[in-house]
Design an enzyme around this catalytic site. Sequence first.
Site, PDB file in Angstrom:
ATOM      1  N   GLU A   1       0.757  -1.395  -0.439  1.00 41.72           N
ATOM      2  CA  GLU A   1       0.073  -0.538  -0.284  1.00 41.72           C
ATOM      3  C   GLU A   1       1.121   1.428  -0.085  1.00 41.72           C
ATOM      4  O   GLU A   1       2.100   1.393   0.992  1.00 41.72           O
ATOM      5  CB  GLU A   1      -1.196   0.490   1.651  1.00 41.72           C
ATOM      6  CG  GLU A   1      -1.913   1.249   0.855  1.00 41.72           C
ATOM      7  CD  GLU A   1      -2.692   1.939  -0.317  1.00 41.72           C
ATOM      8  OE1 GLU A   1      -2.986   0.826  -0.331  1.00 41.72           O
ATOM      9  OE2 GLU A   1      -2.624   2.983  -0.570  1.00 41.72           O
TER      10      GLU A   1
ATOM     11  N   GLY B   1      -7.139   2.265   1.900  1.00 45.38           N
ATOM     12  CA  GLY B   1      -7.407   2.769   0.859  1.00 45.38           C
ATOM     13  C   GLY B   1      -8.957   4.168   0.733  1.00 45.38           C
ATOM     14  O   GLY B   1      -8.544   4.654   1.419  1.00 45.38           O
TER      15      GLY B   1
ATOM     16  N   ASP C   1     -11.798  -0.902  -7.793  1.00 46.95           N
ATOM     17  CA  ASP C   1     -12.252   0.595  -8.570  1.00 46.95           C
ATOM     18  C   ASP C   1     -11.259   0.720 -10.690  1.00 46.95           C
ATOM     19  O   ASP C   1     -11.382   1.468 -11.627  1.00 46.95           O
ATOM     20  CB  ASP C   1     -12.034   2.141  -8.540  1.00 46.95           C
ATOM     21  CG  ASP C   1     -13.178   2.068  -7.485  1.00 46.95           C
ATOM     22  OD1 ASP C   1     -14.118   1.372  -7.986  1.00 46.95           O
ATOM     23  OD2 ASP C   1     -12.892   3.708  -7.242  1.00 46.95           O
TER      24      ASP C   1
ATOM     25  N   HIS D   1     -44.068  -5.861  11.207  1.00 52.73           N
ATOM     26  CA  HIS D   1     -44.777  -4.543  11.432  1.00 52.73           C
ATOM     27  C   HIS D   1     -44.881  -3.020  13.097  1.00 52.73           C
ATOM     28  O   HIS D   1     -44.678  -4.181  13.529  1.00 52.73           O
ATOM     29  CB  HIS D   1     -46.328  -4.419  11.166  1.00 52.73           C
ATOM     30  CG  HIS D   1     -47.000  -3.197  11.881  1.00 52.73           C
ATOM     31  ND1 HIS D   1     -47.573  -2.157  10.617  1.00 52.73           N
ATOM     32  CD2 HIS D   1     -47.256  -2.893  13.101  1.00 52.73           C
ATOM     33  CE1 HIS D   1     -48.261  -1.435  10.941  1.00 52.73           C
ATOM     34  NE2 HIS D   1     -48.489  -1.737  12.329  1.00 52.73           N
TER      35      HIS D   1
HETATM   36  P1  FAD Z   1      -9.372   2.277  -3.302  1.00 48.02           P
HETATM   37  O1  FAD Z   1     -10.162   1.685  -1.915  1.00 48.02           O
HETATM   38  O2  FAD Z   1      -9.634   2.903  -3.776  1.00 48.02           O
HETATM   39  O3  FAD Z   1      -7.675   1.746  -3.110  1.00 48.02           O
HETATM   40  C1  FAD Z   1      -6.863   1.330  -3.196  1.00 48.02           C
HETATM   41  C2  FAD Z   1      -6.014   1.672  -2.603  1.00 48.02           C
HETATM   42  O4  FAD Z   1      -4.241   1.583  -3.833  1.00 48.02           O
HETATM   43  C3  FAD Z   1      -5.390   2.710  -2.455  1.00 48.02           C
HETATM   44  O5  FAD Z   1      -5.188   3.145  -1.042  1.00 48.02           O
HETATM   45  C4  FAD Z   1      -4.030   3.311  -3.091  1.00 48.02           C
HETATM   46  O6  FAD Z   1      -3.322   3.655  -2.551  1.00 48.02           O
HETATM   47  C5  FAD Z   1      -3.712   2.210  -3.224  1.00 48.02           C
HETATM   48  N1  FAD Z   1      -2.522   2.441  -4.453  1.00 48.02           N
HETATM   49  C6  FAD Z   1      -2.700   2.552  -6.160  1.00 48.02           C
HETATM   50  N2  FAD Z   1      -1.608   2.175  -6.930  1.00 48.02           N
HETATM   51  C7  FAD Z   1      -0.269   1.879  -5.826  1.00 48.02           C
HETATM   52  C8  FAD Z   1       0.245   1.279  -5.515  1.00 48.02           C
HETATM   53  N3  FAD Z   1       1.271   1.375  -7.266  1.00 48.02           N
HETATM   54  N4  FAD Z   1       1.271   0.082  -5.020  1.00 48.02           N
HETATM   55  C9  FAD Z   1       1.049   0.794  -4.091  1.00 48.02           C
HETATM   56  N5  FAD Z   1      -0.184   0.660  -3.744  1.00 48.02           N
HETATM   57  C10 FAD Z   1      -1.366   1.285  -4.573  1.00 48.02           C
HETATM   58  N6  FAD Z   1     -18.811   3.840  -2.516  1.00 48.02           N
HETATM   59  C11 FAD Z   1     -19.282   2.591  -2.079  1.00 48.02           C
HETATM   60  O7  FAD Z   1     -19.583   1.639  -1.953  1.00 48.02           O
HETATM   61  N7  FAD Z   1     -20.025   3.557  -1.303  1.00 48.02           N
HETATM   62  C12 FAD Z   1     -19.769   4.826  -0.705  1.00 48.02           C
HETATM   63  O8  FAD Z   1     -20.697   5.358  -0.023  1.00 48.02           O
HETATM   64  C13 FAD Z   1     -19.059   5.301  -1.183  1.00 48.02           C
HETATM   65  N8  FAD Z   1     -19.058   6.820  -1.109  1.00 48.02           N
HETATM   66  C14 FAD Z   1     -18.071   7.117  -1.423  1.00 48.02           C
HETATM   67  C15 FAD Z   1     -17.926   8.328  -1.656  1.00 48.02           C
HETATM   68  C16 FAD Z   1     -16.496   9.673  -1.979  1.00 48.02           C
HETATM   69  C17 FAD Z   1     -16.938  10.619  -1.339  1.00 48.02           C
HETATM   70  C18 FAD Z   1     -16.089   8.891  -2.966  1.00 48.02           C
HETATM   71  C19 FAD Z   1     -14.464   9.532  -3.281  1.00 48.02           C
HETATM   72  C20 FAD Z   1     -15.581   7.263  -2.892  1.00 48.02           C
HETATM   73  C21 FAD Z   1     -16.900   6.722  -2.651  1.00 48.02           C
HETATM   74  N9  FAD Z   1     -17.257   5.354  -2.780  1.00 48.02           N
HETATM   75  C22 FAD Z   1     -18.390   4.445  -2.111  1.00 48.02           C
HETATM   76  C23 FAD Z   1     -16.220   4.094  -3.687  1.00 48.02           C
HETATM   77  C24 FAD Z   1     -15.644   3.906  -2.865  1.00 48.02           C
HETATM   78  O9  FAD Z   1     -14.560   4.399  -1.839  1.00 48.02           O
HETATM   79  C25 FAD Z   1     -14.552   3.039  -3.882  1.00 48.02           C
HETATM   80  O10 FAD Z   1     -15.221   2.410  -5.109  1.00 48.02           O
HETATM   81  C26 FAD Z   1     -13.120   1.586  -3.580  1.00 48.02           C
HETATM   82  O11 FAD Z   1     -12.647   2.444  -2.505  1.00 48.02           O
HETATM   83  C27 FAD Z   1     -12.911   1.335  -4.220  1.00 48.02           C
HETATM   84  O12 FAD Z   1     -11.777   0.086  -3.341  1.00 48.02           O
HETATM   85  P2  FAD Z   1     -10.377  -0.511  -4.316  1.00 48.02           P
HETATM   86  O13 FAD Z   1     -10.393  -1.456  -3.337  1.00 48.02           O
HETATM   87  O14 FAD Z   1     -11.168  -1.002  -5.782  1.00 48.02           O
HETATM   88  O15 FAD Z   1      -9.931   0.791  -4.241  1.00 48.02           O
END
Ligand code: FAD
Length: 460
Positions: free
Chosen positions: A31, A37, A307, A439
């Site tokens: 990370e 994240g 994502d 209910h």
């Molecule tokens: P992320 O959570 O983005 O995690 C990816 C991690 O990889 C990060 O910590 C990053 O630092 C790390 N990383 C990247 N590249 C590298 C690398 N080369 N080496 C090491 N580490 C790396 N979703 C919901 O389902 N419900 C909600 O209510 C919701 N609310 C949200 C509100 C906001 C304001 C935002 C911005 C997003 C919201 N989301 C919500 C979306 C949700 O946060 C994301 O869909 C989710 O976090 C995706 O998870 P992930 O593990 O794919 O990526």
Amino acid sequence: MTKITIIGGGPGGYVAAIRSAQLGGQVTLIEKNKLGGTCLNVGCIPTKALLHSAEILEEARHAEQFGIKLDVKGFDWGAVLSKKNAVVSQLVGGVSGLMKKNKIAVIQGTAKIDNVSSVSVSTAQGVQKIAGDKIIIASGSVPAVPPIPGIKDNPFCIDSTGALSLEKVPQDMVVIGGGVIGIELAMLYSIFGTKATIIEALPKLLPMMDGELTAILKDLLIKRGIKIITEAKVVSVENGAQKAKVNVEIAGKKEVFETEKVLTAVGRRTDTESLGLDAAGIKHDRGRIIAGGDMQTNIKGIYAIGDCLGKVMLAHTASAQGEIAAENALGHNEKYDGKTCPSCVYTIPEFAGVGLTEEEAKAEKIDYTVGKFPLLANGKSLISNNGIGMVKVILGKEYNEVLGAHILGPRATDIIGECALAIGMEAAFEDIAAVIHAHPTITEAVREAFLASQKRAIHF
Ligand code: FAD
Ligand code: NAD
């Protein structure tokens, strides 16, 4: 022991790490920032923590309706932020604890993929090589910056991350983008006193949600004083002494909005630049990694989830795909199926949907039936929010199978779970109708909406 390297510690990566460890893998998670994240640090959790404070303020302001006399002195923004930060820290600490419990090695650094058996990590101490058998990429996404002149590096302009830690509540805010982030944050700040204006390029807010319920939500947002302008184009942002000037084109005419903050919420882009995708031969579409239903990329043994695929950007999608990738990396044969994946918007009242919207059923030329039940006829909703909202369900006409369900109302994001289960189990009208719903609850309205699809609703 199969060695699994996971890149990214968000809800995709950390869940994949735990499942891999449960299945007997030797797991290393890399990370570059903070465990948890986007979701835990600058996404789902902090927004919902702030929205919860807003909801309490709103309830206190309207307490008299319920016979309660309160002297509401206002709010302490610093304390609101501290509460949010405390929840975030506790959850991030919890993930760290889960890593230890599952004997997952966590490395702080930025990962670059050499090949399926090697990842180079740039750490504070230099580059470290991690040898392994399989890789799961879960590198997530970051806010997209629209190519609008004047936005980049402008102190008046913020993205969702900036909006979660503002030093003070702004007087006014122009929100570019009427998607989930734009709406949740516009509602949050409007409750704390900001005059919010949402500027959306398309004719409709929340394009992925059911249009009929979205229209009701739009009216509720307008009633709160949020200005909503659709089919509008932000041409540029200029800086004044105290405020920014947002130049907007609306139906061919130019309008200028002076505002203390400009929030850009026009979607997110994948965070894949540091991974070295091209050198490793991993196929992608402008940074969006391409993976199959088994979550494997074109390179055998390298998986991608969440994502970084640039499709459905939700925490629960990332976690579900993380479990699938872990299973497959450790010799199982699982496929991701998104049909039970709910979409939730944490407005007041909440808005949630799963399965097909009516628009999608029409576009797919499906022969369908609709059932609707207004929450005005639901006792629990009348008690808690004056009966504002509606449940709408979509069923196949021939077999009465559940195709979609949409709820605007209190606790919609919790209640949608029942509908997701129904879709997952391929339930039909008869299955839901046979279940006794307690209910008084809002879940009664879900059953009533199904009854309404067969012209059998009892209370409406
Ligand atoms: P992320 O959570 O983005 O995690 C990816 C991690 O990889 C990060 O910590 C990053 O630092 C790390 N990383 C990247 N590249 C590298 C690398 N080369 N080496 C090491 N580490 C790396 N979703 C919901 O389902 N419900 C909600 O209510 C919701 N609310 C949200 C509100 C906001 C304001 C935002 C911005 C997003 C919201 N989301 C919500 C979306 C949700 O946060 C994301 O869909 C989710 O976090 C995706 O998870 P992930 O593990 O794919 O990526
Ligand atoms: P989004 O895709 O939901 O909405 C972006 C909106 O901005 C769209 O309606 C789009 O038409 C509009 N837009 C794009 N360019 C524009 C422009 N130049 N001018 C005006 N409008 C423009 O994206 P988001 O709201 O930034 O959220 C990003 C992701 O985060 C979403 O994919 C969502 O899944 C996730 N998220 C989920 C939740 C939740 O589950 N409650 C909450 C927040 C974020």
